[in-house]
Design an enzyme around this catalytic site. Structure first.
Site: not given
Ligand code: SAH
Length: 350
Positions: A98, A111, A118, A122, A125, A341
């Site tokens: 995406e 973006c 990944c 997390c 996510c 994302c």
């Molecule tokens: N892997 C990298 C970049 C991709 S995620 C990182 O961890 O920074 C970009 C940001 O979006 C990160 O801060 C991540 O924690 C956040 N993110 C992921 N899923 C999310 C969600 N469902 N709601 C809000 N933020 C989210």
């Protein structure tokens, strides 16, 4: 009967290296043709080599037979009322990624993703639910930029890049950095390094590598918690790294770059959004001249997390502000098109 010719493998013209320059020389063409072709690719928005009308016909035909511009196709294109547009791109191997175009005043921010899936895991996510499938190639990263640029009218240009889509960019630096170099090239997209943000879960050796090689990028570190037990629960890779190491690497990057760091903090209702959590974040930041980017959780279907209540969100932000911390709340954009994302890919697949 002669054996069938194997289909000719065509090279991706957006991959780095001097294959284009070598080919142009091989054709007996002057070197400035390389610049002209690159200008078409990055600025002229040519969808095919045939569109590159100021090149001799023979050269265009030769390019057509030797190179591909596009290796992705648009599997889905969503538009939100606020001007946000999201593309689901299908890669040559059927994988999907995406990328998003955000419109904000004069800004045209994209973006982009760095990996399919990944590995960081997390827990809130959508991108990491099935782990990582593979790294994106340099060409695939550049294609996202070009596909999104093509959504703009000819009078507008991309102004900012955030590497905050699917994947962990610092786990794919070898392919990401040449793509970002092409984005900065005046014959490329001409986007200054200062307008490019790389967001990382916080991998110290890779942060140090970036500090040594390329400290001009704006670095955003995804913190999400200020103590190790909670951060390890939300960001499992923290278990083997620890917050102290992440902060030390962030400080080293700051020293190398001289640019203010950003720490991202996803607010999950009832999990990391209390005033006590805010106080522990203030202690951790300890007066660093950093920006805290607070991101209200964007609900992912099937996940147990909640958005923070308005009250807890306000209290959390007030506590940080009263302590003199620079805070920014990420405005929700494109929520109705699942612009967070990893979400669209799952919905489209499911
Ligand atoms: N892997 C990298 C970049 C991709 S995620 C990182 O961890 O920074 C970009 C940001 O979006 C990160 O801060 C991540 O924690 C956040 N993110 C992921 N899923 C999310 C969600 N469902 N709601 C809000 N933020 C989210």
């Amino acid at each position: 009967m002669p054996a069938a010719q194997p289909s000719m493998q065509t090279a991706h013209i957006l991959e780095p290296g001097d294959i284009l320059a070598a080919w142009v020389a091989d054709q007996g063409q002057p070197a400035w043709r390389v610049k002209a072709i690159r200008r078409w690719l990055f600025g002229g928005r040519a969808a095919s080599f045939t569109d590159m009308t100021d090149l001799p016909k023979g050269l265009r035909a030769g390019l057509e037979g030797t190179f591909r511009i596009w290796t992705t196709s648009i599997a889905r294109h969503n538009r939100a009322d606020d001007g946000t547009e999201k593309l689901l791109l299908e890669l040559h191997d059927g994988q999907r990624i995406e990328c998003v175009l955000l419109r904000d005043g004069e800004r045209r921010t994209v973006c982009i993703s760095s990996q399919v899936g990944c590995a960081m895991g997390c827990v809130f996510c959508a991108s990491g639910i099935d782990g990582v499938v593979r790294n994106l190639s340099t060409g695939e990263i550049i294609e996202q930029l070009l596909r999104l640029q093509q959504l703009l009218p000819p009078t507008e240009r991309l102004s900012h890049i955030v590497v905050m889509g699917m994947g962990e960019p610092l786990a794919n630096l070898d392919r990401l950095l040449p793509a970002l170099a092409a984005a900065q090239d005046p014959d490329g997209l001409g986007i200054s390094q200062r307008r490019i943000t790389i967001s990382t879960v916080g991998l110290p050796p890779a942060i140090d590598r970036l500090a040594a090689e390329n400290p001009g990028y704006h670095l955003a570190v995804s913190l999400h918690a200020a103590d190790d037990p909670l951060r390890t629960r939300l960001v499992p890779v923290n278990k083997s790294i620890g917050i102290a190491e992440v902060m030390a690497a962030a400080d080293r990057y700051w020293e190398a770059s001289g640019r203010r760091l950003t720490f991202e903090y996803v607010l999950l209702g009832g999990v990391n959004d209390s005033e006590e959590h805010a106080r522990s974040l203030i202690r951790l930041l300890g007066g660093r001249a950093a920006l805290v980017n607070v991101i209200p959780y964007n609900a992912v279907a099937g996940m147990p997390w909640r958005e923070p209540s308005q009250g807890s969100r306000d209290r959390f932000l007030d506590a940080l502000r009263e302590a003199g911390v620079n805070v920014q709340v990420r405005r929700r954009k494109g929520a109705r098109i699942d612009a967070a994302c990893g979400q669209l890919r799952r919905i489209a697949a499911g």
